[in-house]
Write an enzyme that holds these catalytic residues in place. Structure first.
Site, PDB file in Angstrom:
ATOM      1  CD  GLN A 116       6.302  -3.510  -4.282  1.00 53.79           C
ATOM      2  OE1 GLN A 116       6.657  -2.654  -3.492  1.00 53.79           O
ATOM      3  NE2 GLN A 116       5.311  -3.292  -5.141  1.00 53.79           N
TER       4      GLN A 116
ATOM      5  NE  ARG B 156      -3.482  -0.195  -1.337  1.00 54.06           N
ATOM      6  CZ  ARG B 156      -3.801  -0.968  -0.334  1.00 54.06           C
ATOM      7  NH1 ARG B 156      -3.295  -0.771   0.847  1.00 54.06           N
ATOM      8  NH2 ARG B 156      -4.642  -1.958  -0.492  1.00 54.06           N
ATOM      9  CB  CYS B 157       0.018   5.065  -6.991  1.00 57.58           C
ATOM     10  SG  CYS B 157       0.170   6.314  -8.236  1.00 57.58           S
TER      11      CYS B 157
ATOM     12  CD  GLU C 224      -3.060   1.410  -8.672  1.00 55.16           C
ATOM     13  OE1 GLU C 224      -2.149   0.592  -8.476  1.00 55.16           O
ATOM     14  OE2 GLU C 224      -3.091   2.184  -9.601  1.00 55.16           O
TER      15      GLU C 224
END
Lengths: 180, 794
Positions: B222, B369-370, B739
């Site tokens: 990523q 997701r944070c 998120e």
């Protein structure tokens, strides 16, 4: 083989068993000589270079490797390639016609039924198997039919809509018209 | 001449269908495992079956002897090159391949490189490792006990298993608040260990070319630029000779931010063999060794006034980091942004302590997701608020209203020191309550109870910090967390845009073009977006923590505005007026006094290459690096309605309402897709998805039979609503959305189940709220903890 057995020296290494398989993939017969332990997903991806079929979990759970086997969805990660000998396989590469997309492909784009795209080929093939046997499924039937395919991105709601979109396109007399 | 219709050209607000879908729906994506290079070999990793043991010996002779095996690498191979250990993103070290001992089940011990992946796997099984078992600790409280076996005996100055003690907030002010309280509400929580589990596992293809000295690595990452920097530093290779390519990524969710041993070993193998080496992790490897998330314990206390006003908050946290402290997080904050808790509430004083602990579990602590522990922050916050409402006998919606920061109170300094800038919290909550029919619910709940049915509504409201971040406070390993965009306008008015971000499903190829359409009036379809190749993309910190739209997205606007400024000069030249007399409307410059006389952006682009003013540098390209002035603060209200079966403990979601205020929405279709995906992960964490361990350190959750992810069948339907409060400092007012639902959602589900059973005396059931835990709570009327076991056999 001339006899039921053959005596060999004790230190001989076993030959890796090989077999020739012929599989009709997306309508075209394709052959390969393979180790009998080769998985169907690897035959498709590595021998036949059809990389649209993905592999996500190795254990039949995620469904990224779903292909149609004589029209029925199977997980190609837990099927041996030799089991497909003489059978028909449909992969994502076989979904679209020569000039146009399959309505399921269109539906997934129109209804935002995919994000990272990794589960999408398997998801679309499970959807195709459903619509082939049930052209007008309700939401529960769609969710149940897709419950062997995991998606981590979409939350499934738009996937359900995508399948509904395709169902309407394929059978305009049933249900509602396709909305533009 | 009529102005362009921004929606028609695919600008801001258009639910434009996604560009990337065209390849994905045809099976023409290009994921790492789809790439085959000439002469490519295949790598497999041998992992430890035990959680804590000294390595007595490793015998690789049988593996070496197998036909088709090209190389076997062990920790010794690496140690000879000073590569057995690598630095983590949190200033710790992590074993690449174990040399001294193994510290968690699944730890990497050896790698085999062979002609095909089957042979590589066979050869791994032929490696014989002798282990001398050591005591295993999978519970941090056990690891903190006096005399506990030292997990990190490789480190000097590490006398025990405590990694850090950290605190933030106002200790004395909080003390005073508690002294003045009418009531103190307390709760103990465990946010269980979870795993992001993108459907594509991690993998890499390293390709070192001896002739050119260039190392090209295709990698599921990523953050390709961070990887390039890390490889340059760890492997001591010149950075310009390293090219990291993140092709299509099959989901990331934070799992693909860290540097993993598999990447490092595949690179070394390619250098040693001078061949491309592919490593594709299997699912078990992914689940038991790569970046987990959460695993924090909380003792929370709240000082309350009788009317519901929160006077102070105390949070004491224990974070279980596993065997190596390898959280991917900004360096200033030891436990991420956990102290973003309570940002949506006006609270006079707060204090947080955090202790990090080593255990015999996989390392990680990724932001699943944070934005760096904000998922835990918001879950703790909303469970504490819910508990306070129960303790006060107050309506859970009302206690939130009483404490919300008011719309006219911005900018607002939170109790932990963050600065929030905008929001309409009460409006969002009320919209959600109305949608779910909260007015009549309490009566419905009471009547259902009389008939033996258990209904509950759970509310979760939160504002969370996205878009890390401004360079004053945010860096990873010292690299400031800005991001970048490079925009090239070709002479025919078509464009190529590159950013330092990397989409993993977020749809950047679609939305980034929409930002350019908004800024320049170029049709979005005329803008091609490329990301993920460090040889072509400008330096950026990558895509995670919902930072792409807040940071890279802003950089796109700024690059486009540089283009527009130059095009304005060209337009003035073409129109033969001074620049001050030129006005802009979408896609066109015109003379203020003669609006019919104008130059389109495409005409200006052609002139930039064919008819530029004297002395002007030719071309129409711009690059922008954007250092955001602050974080962005989206707000959300998530409200779940559930029914709990008192006989089985099974609970069903009857309705799930989400109200999101993520500021201006670039592509509403994609925004809603992000919200639904996040809600599903929230539901997953609340209901089924967790990684736990037995007392021997065996990971329970090493495949998808044991680690449950929700399918289409279990996943509830979602009802989405929106409120738009533009971000005051973002160029187009966006706040980020990737998120929010995964962060705020879990507490809504848990609060709903608790709401259904709280009359039985139950205040907490730790996640996942499994039917057997609910059943136990109903039968005993007591809270149910989910902490992993402590080994008791000595």
């Amino acid at each position: 083989m001339g006899s039921l057995f053959e005596v060999v020296p004790a230190d001989t290494q076993d030959e890796v068993p090989r077999r020739r398989v012929t599989v009709t993939v997306n309508g075209t017969p394709m052959s390969a000589v393979i180790e009998t332990r080769l998985l169907l997903v690897h035959l498709l991806r590595q021998a036949f270079k059809l990389t649209g079929t993905h592999m996500g979990c190795d254990t039949t759970h995620c469904g990224a490797c779903t292909v149609l086997f004589d029209g029925k969805p199977v997980k190609s990660c837990t099927m041996l390639a030799v089991q497909a000998d003489g059978h028909e396989i449909t992969t994502v590469e076989g979904l679209a016609g020569p000039s146009e997309l399959h309505p399921i492909q269109e539906g997934f784009k129109e209804e935002h039924g995919l994000q990272c795209g990794f589960c999408t080929p398997g998801m679309m093939l499970s959807a195709k198997a459903l619509l082939d046997r049930n052209p007008d499924p309700d939401e529960d039937e769609i969710r149940w039919a897709l419950s062997g395919n995991l998606c981590r991105c979409t939350g499934y709601q738009n996937i359900v809509k995508s399948v509904q979109w395709a169902a309407r396109k394929m059978n305009p007399q049933q249900g509602q018209e396709v909305s533009e | 001449m009529t102005a362009l219709d921004e929606i028609k050209i695919g600008g801001l607000g258009a639910s434009r269908r996604r560009v990337e879908d065209n390849r994905f729906i045809r099976g023409k994506g290009n994921y790492v495992d789809d790439i085959t290079l000439p002469g490519m070999l295949h790598m497999e990793i041998l992992r430890s079956p035990v959680a804590h043991a000294r390595i007595v010996s490793i015998d690789t002779s049988k593996a070496w002897a197998m036909p088709g095996v090209r190389l076997v690498i062990t920790g010794e191979t690496l140690a000879a090159r000073n590569l057995a250990w690598m630095p983590t993103l949190s200033y710790d070290t992590q074993a690449v391949l174990a040399t001294d001992k193994v510290r968690f089940q699944g730890q990497e011990i050896a790698a085999v490189i062979a002609d095909d992946p089957y042979t590589a796997k066979d050869a791994c099984e032929a490696i014989v490792v002798e282990y001398e078992p050591l005591p295993v600790m999978v519970n941090p409280y056990q690891a903190m006990e006096d005399g506990a076996e030292r997990i990190r005996d490789d480190k000097e100055n590490q006398p025990d298993n405590v990694i850090y003690d950290w605190e933030v907030g106002d200790r004395d002010g909080t003390e005073r608040a508690f002294a003045e309280a009418d009531l103190v509400s307390k709760i103990q929580l465990h946010y269980p260990r979870s795993h992001p589990s993108p459907i594509e596992t991690c993998g890499s293809i390293a390709d070192f070319n001896r002739a050119t000295q260039k190392l090209t690595v295709y990698m599921t990452t990523q953050a390709p630029h961070i990887i390039r920097a890390a490889v340059a530093m760890v492997a001591e290779l010149p950075e310009q000779m390293i090219r990291i390519i993140a092709p299509d990524i099959g989901g990331g969710f934070g799992n693909k931010v860290p540097v993993y041993p598999g990447y490092v070993v595949s690179i070394l193998a390619s250098i040693l063999l001078e061949k491309p080496v592919k490593w594709i992790e299997d699912r078990t490897g992914n689940l038991i060794s790569t970046g987990f998330a959460r695993d924090i314990y909380l003792e929370g206390e709240m000082a309350l006034r009788k009317d519901g006003k929160i006077l102070g908050v105390r949070m004491n946290c224990i974070a279980d980091h596993g065997a190596f402290f390898s959280d991917a997080q900004p360096s200033k904050f030891k436990i991420g942004l956990l102290h973003s808790a309570f940002a949506c509430y006006d609270i006079p004083a707060a204090h947080l302590t955090a202790r990090g602990v080593y255990t015999n579990k996989a390392p990680g602590g990724v932001a699943y997701r944070c934005s760096f522990r904000v998922t835990e922050a918001m879950f703790f916050q909303e469970r504490m608020v819910e508990t306070a409402a129960i303790d006060l006998g107050m309506d859970p919606a009302e206690i939130r209203r009483v404490n919300f920061v008011r719309d006219d109170d911005f900018p607002h300094r939170t109790a932990f020191g963050f600065l929030t800038d905008s929001g309409q919290y009460t409006k969002c909550l009320d919209l959600g309550l109305e949608a779910i029919g909260y007015d009549t619910f309490r009566q419905e709940q009471e009547e259902a109870r009389k008939r033996g049915r258990l209904l509950g509504i759970g509310i979760s409201t939160m504002t969370e910090p996205l878009g890390a971040g401004n360079s004053r406070e945010f860096d990873i390993l010292g690299i400031k967390m800005f991001d970048s965009a490079e925009l090239r306008i070709h002479m025919t008015g078509k464009a190529l845009l590159r950013t330092g971000a990397r989409s993993q499903g977020q749809g950047h190829e679609t939305t980034w073009a929409q930002i350019v359409a908004h800024e320049l009036g170029l049709p979005a379809e005329d803008v091609t977006v490329e990301e993920g190749d460090t040889d072509t993309a400008p330096f950026g910190m990558g895509t995670y923590a919902s930072r792409s739209t807040p940071v890279a997205g802003a950089a796109i606007s700024m690059a486009a505005r540089k283009i527009r400024a130059k095009a304005r000069k060209i337009a003035a030249h073409l129109l033969e007026v001074s620049e001050e007399d030129v006005e802009w409307e979408l896609g066109r410059f015109y003379v203020r006094s003669r609006p019919e006389q104008g130059v389109t952006i495409q005409e200006a682009a052609m002139a930039a290459y064919s008819n530029m003013p004297d002395g002007m540098e030719p071309g129409l390209e711009a690059i922008a690096y954007y250092d955001p002035p602050n974080l962005t603060w989206p707000f959300a209200a998530y409200i779940a309605k559930v029914e709990v079966d008192p006989e089985t403990g099974v609970w069903d979601v009857l309705r799930m309402v989400a109200v999101d205020d993520c500021g201006v929405r670039i592509n509403p279709m994609i925004v809603e897709g992000q919200i639904m995906g996040g809600l599903t992960e929230a539901y997953a964490m609340a209901s089924m998805q967790y990684i736990t361990f037995d007392a021997e350190g065996n990971c329970i959750g090493s495949n998808f039979t044991d680690y449950l992810l929700p399918t289409a069948w279990e996943t509830p339907g979602f009802e989405l609503h929106e409120v738009v409060t533009p971000c005051p400092h973002h160029p187009i007012g966006a706040k980020g959305i990737g998120e929010c639902a995964a962060v705020g959602g879990p507490a809504a589900f848990v609060n709903a189940v608790i709401d259904a059973v709280k009359h039985l005396g139950v205040k907490n059931i730790d996640m996942p709220v499994l039917p057997d835990r609910v059943y136990e709570a109903i039968k005993t009327g007591k809270d149910v903890s989910g902490a992993p076991p402590v080994r008791t056999d000595g």
